[in-house]
Each structure stands twice: as C-alpha cells, then as structure tokens.
Design a protein around this motif. Structure first.
Motif, mmCIF file in Angstrom:
data_model
loop_
_atom_site.group_PDB
_atom_site.id
_atom_site.type_symbol
_atom_site.label_atom_id
_atom_site.label_comp_id
_atom_site.label_asym_id
_atom_site.label_seq_id
_atom_site.Cartn_x
_atom_site.Cartn_y
_atom_site.Cartn_z
ATOM 1 N N GLY A 264 0.785 -1.235 0.000
ATOM 2 C CA GLY A 264 0.000 0.000 0.000
ATOM 3 C C GLY A 264 0.812 1.279 0.000
ATOM 4 O O GLY A 264 0.248 2.365 -0.014
ATOM 5 N N HIS A 265 2.167 1.196 0.024
ATOM 6 C CA HIS A 265 3.002 2.386 0.237
ATOM 7 C C HIS A 265 2.420 3.169 1.417
ATOM 8 O O HIS A 265 2.206 4.375 1.342
ATOM 9 N N ASN A 266 2.140 2.468 2.466
ATOM 10 C CA ASN A 266 1.348 3.053 3.551
ATOM 11 C C ASN A 266 1.823 2.510 4.905
ATOM 12 O O ASN A 266 1.154 1.723 5.552
ATOM 13 N N GLU A 267 3.028 2.972 5.286
ATOM 14 C CA GLU A 267 3.625 2.446 6.519
ATOM 15 C C GLU A 267 3.118 3.193 7.744
ATOM 16 O O GLU A 267 3.056 4.428 7.734
ATOM 17 N N TRP A 268 2.811 2.422 8.758
ATOM 18 C CA TRP A 268 2.378 3.003 10.038
ATOM 19 C C TRP A 268 3.069 2.296 11.187
ATOM 20 O O TRP A 268 3.093 1.060 11.245
ATOM 21 N N ASP B 230 8.649 -9.280 14.306
ATOM 22 C CA ASP B 230 9.321 -8.584 13.196
ATOM 23 C C ASP B 230 9.126 -7.075 13.348
ATOM 24 O O ASP B 230 8.008 -6.601 13.590
ATOM 25 N N MET B 231 10.226 -6.315 13.171
ATOM 26 C CA MET B 231 10.156 -4.875 13.431
ATOM 27 C C MET B 231 9.398 -4.117 12.345
ATOM 28 O O MET B 231 8.503 -3.343 12.632
ATOM 29 N N ARG B 232 9.769 -4.377 11.094
ATOM 30 C CA ARG B 232 9.167 -3.533 10.045
ATOM 31 C C ARG B 232 8.980 -4.325 8.759
ATOM 32 O O ARG B 232 9.891 -5.079 8.358
ATOM 33 N N TYR B 233 7.817 -4.146 8.150
ATOM 34 C CA TYR B 233 7.566 -4.658 6.791
ATOM 35 C C TYR B 233 7.234 -3.464 5.901
ATOM 36 O O TYR B 233 6.470 -2.578 6.314
ATOM 37 N N ALA B 234 7.771 -3.453 4.699
ATOM 38 C CA ALA B 234 7.393 -2.413 3.736
ATOM 39 C C ALA B 234 7.700 -2.931 2.335
ATOM 40 O O ALA B 234 8.771 -3.469 2.080
ATOM 41 N N ILE B 235 6.736 -2.757 1.469
ATOM 42 C CA ILE B 235 6.793 -3.354 0.127
ATOM 43 C C ILE B 235 7.147 -2.315 -0.935
ATOM 44 O O ILE B 235 6.597 -1.205 -0.925
ATOM 45 N N ASP B 236 8.033 -2.702 -1.840
ATOM 46 C CA ASP B 236 8.238 -1.950 -3.070
ATOM 47 C C ASP B 236 7.314 -2.581 -4.119
ATOM 48 O O ASP B 236 7.574 -3.695 -4.580
ATOM 49 N N ALA B 237 6.231 -1.876 -4.440
ATOM 50 C CA ALA B 237 5.246 -2.436 -5.380
ATOM 51 C C ALA B 237 5.425 -1.858 -6.783
ATOM 52 O O ALA B 237 4.474 -1.757 -7.553
#
Ligand code: NAD
Ligand code: TYD
Length: 349
Positions: free
Chosen positions: A248-252, A290-297
C-alpha cells in the motif's frame, strides 16, 4: 466455460476475491474450497452464495485424496490458492497446524494440478503469499521481488516453504505458476485476532487495547479490495513463473495507527475525545516480533498498471463503519471458542 478453484474463499481475503470473480466473470464457474476453520465463515459470502456461477465445497487441503477427487470432479482450468492458517500468534502456539495447512496443503494442490494438467495451455496455478517471508526490515529499505527469504515466525516460515514448493513445481515439472507477496491487509470480514478488527471491537466494548512491546513495529497497510483487484490482474495478466509484490506504500508505526483509530472511534461513537486512548495497555511483546515490513510495489505498477485505489483515511473509515454496522457478524465470530482464545492470548498473557 472456465472453472477456477479458489481455496480459502470463506476467509477474510478469500471472500473478497470470490465475490470479485463471481460478479466480474459470470461466464466463469467459481468453486470455493474451504475447511471452515475458526477463520472461515460463509456469512462473508451471503450476497453471492446463490449466484449461478458459484459453488461451495467444504474440505481440507491437507487431505490429498479429497483434493484429487475435487480436481477429477471439476476439471479446473485455474487455481487461486489462499487457504492457510494465517495468524502469527497462533503459529507461535501451534506451529504444526501451520506446517500441515500451509506446506502440506499447498503441495497437495500442486500435485493434483500437475497430475490433472497434462495439457498446460490456458492453465494457471496462482499462489497467494505474504511479505513476511522476507523477514524483518530495519529503519530503511523495502522488500522487492528479489529480496532474499528470511522468515522468522512459524507462520512466515511455513508460507516461505510453500512459496519454494510452488517455484520448485514450476522449475521441475513446468507447472504454470504465479506468486504474489502482499503486505498487511485490512477491511471488512477480517477475524478479530488481527490488529484492526480486534482493536475496533475492544474499543466498542471499552476493553483494553493490548499493544505488543512499545508499539514501535511498523506495518504497510493495504485495503483488502485493492488486494483482490491485484489478484484479479495477476491471475489474468501476470507472467507465468513470475512473482509480484503488492503493498500500500502506507507504513504506520503500530502505536500511531492505534492512536488515529482511537480518535476516529471516539468521534463515531460520540465519546469524549481521549476516551479510547485510555484503553491502550502495553503488554508483553510477541516472541520474535518482526520490526518492520514495507513493500516496493513498483513491478506490479510498471508491468500490470496496478496501484492502490483507496487512500488509507478513506479505507480506515469504511472499515470502521463496516464493523460498526455489522455487530451481529462480530458477535457471532467472537462467541464460543473465541472466548478461550482471547483469555489465553490476552488475559493470561
Ligand atoms: P484467513 O485466516 O482469514 O482465512 C483463511 C481461510 O482458509 C479460512 O476460510 C479457513 O477456513 C481456510 N483454511 C484454513 N486451513 C484450511 C485447510 N486446511 N483446508 C481448506 N481451507 C482452509 O486468512 P486471510 O487473512 O484471508 O489470508 C488468506 C491468504 O492470504 C493466506 O494464504 C495468507 O497467508 C495470505 N495473506 C494474508 C495477508 C493478510 O494481511 N491477512 C497478507 C498477505 C497474504
Ligand atoms: P497482526 O494484525 O497480527 O498482523 P502481522 O503480525 O501478520 O503483521 O499484527 C499487526 C501488528 O500489530 C504487529 O506488529 C503486531 C501488533 N499487534 C499488537 O500490538 N497487538 C495485538 O493484539 C495484535 C493482534 C497485533
């Protein structure tokens, strides 16, 4: 007429995928195979259950004979495989259930497809996976399709294993597969063991909001219908043998998201500002959290033209409204066994 098997269609994401396919492809027969575990709920599909192109089959993907008989009965043209045990906390308590459903279940489906698809033209085995297979990020960086697998929970290890088997059946047996790895989904029909529906329900009932650790972990949130649309696109247009990341390019940061949720809930419930935040309760952290997940879509955007259609504020608003309007759904899924789960997970934590 094409026949597509969707596994796990009574679950959270699966029900949105089934609805989209039943409604958008009236010339396509959709067979929903689901074991109806605690997470499977046919209430999620009431609006499409009588559609002429929809059939439900209750069954377990771990049962190889059953899966073979199902392939024999329907002569599937495609498989969209979502059935899985999906909750990290439950995987920590009961890893074998995850190995059985997620690994053995997936291999049973691969074997059946390989056996029955002598002619692979027009066939497609689409495996739905998670970004959690890539492990945990630090403050910087994004998961891409070429990030090395580094799963850390029993859930993500089982999903990573299933991804490897899917690729093995592609390379070894030429099975026409495609895989996608998606970030955290939110939206209607999500079982209240996952962060957002759990916290919405607890706020409604003025129960404590159990924030794991310091609430500093980061997730990348995507509205479930945007995931379903990406699945539709990848099923029809994705390239055989390829992997697509969806996010989602939407990190929180968890605690920031929870505070926003509390503010909106106060407004919607007509409570004094600040009421819901008083429910925040910091509890023992999840093991191996797990500390952080973030996707390059960017690959799915560039190759298939997919971008999320909903802004997060709008998605969150719609989601909260859905739970507030569907109190009966929530009451049903939180009665019975759920009460024991909740006690073990939170009250005896
Ligand atoms: P869910 O737990 O809501 O639903 C899973 C469904 O699978 C349920 O209906 C359940 O009854 C069914 N099922 C479980 N074991 C089965 C078995 N042995 N045989 C047949 N059916 C069985 O899960 P979800 O959140 O909708 O996730 C669906 C898929 O998407 C999973 O493969 C998950 O790994 C993946 N995924 C989920 C997310 C997320 O944020 N929820 C993100 C990325 C990927
Ligand atoms: P969850 O919805 O379980 O998804 P996942 O672990 O697959 O990302 O959890 C999302 C985040 O919220 C994760 O960092 C764990 C945290 N969390 C809490 O702090 N408290 C809770 O009660 C739950 C369920 C999750």
């Amino acid at each position: 007429m094409q026949t597509i098997l969707i596994t796990g269609g009574a679950g959270f994401i699966g029900s949105h995928v089934v609805r989209l396919f039943v409604n958008n492809y009236p010339d396509c027969r959709i067979v929903n195979l689901d074991k109806l575990t605690y997470a499977g709920n046919l209430e999620n599909l009431r609006d499409v259950e009588n559609a002429p192109n929809y059939t439900f089959e209750k069954g377990d993907i771990v049962d190889a004979d059953f899966i073979f008989s199902l392939f024999e009965k329907y002569n599937f043209d495609g498989v969209i495989h979502l059935a899985a045990e999906s909750h990290v906390d439950r995987s920590i308590a009961n890893p074998m259930e995850f190995i059985n459903a997620n690994v053995i279940g997936t291999v049973n489906l691969l074997n059946a497809a390989k056996h029955f698809w002598k002619d692979i033209s027009g066939k497609r085995f689409y495996h739905i996976s998670t970004d959690e297979v890539y492990g945990s990020l630090g403050a910087d960086g994004l998961f891409t399709e070429t990030t090395a697998y580094d799963p850390r929970s029993p859930y993500s290890a089982a999903k990573a294993s299933s991804d490897h088997f899917v690729r093995a059946w592609f390379h070894t047996y030429n099975l026409p597969v495609v895989i996608s790895n998606c970030s955290n989904n939110y939206g209607p029909n999500q079982f209240p063991e996952k962060l957002l529906p759990l916290f919405i329900n607890n706020i409604v009932n003025m129960k404590p909001l159990p924030v794991y650790g310091k609430g500093e972990n980061i997730r990348d949130w995507l509205y479930v219908i945007d995931h379903a649309k990406a699945i539709d696109l990848i099923y029809h247009k994705g390239k055989i043998g390829e992997t697509y990341n969806i996010g989602g390019h939407n990190e929180w940061k968890n605690i920031d998201l929870i505070k926003v949720l509390c503010k909106i809930m106060d407004k919607k419930l007509g409570r004094e500002p600040g009421t819901s935040e008083t429910l925040i309760s910091y509890v023992k952290d999840r093991a191996g959290h797990d500390m952080r997940y973030a996707i390059d879509a960017s690959k799915i955007k560039k190759e298939l033209g997919w971008v999320p259609s909903l802004q997060f504020e709008e998605g969150l608003d719609k989601t909260i409204d859905w739970y507030l309007a569907n109190k009966k759904w929530m009451d049903n899924v939180t009665s019975g066994e759920y009460q024991n789960y909740y006690k073990d997970q939170y009250e005896n934590r």
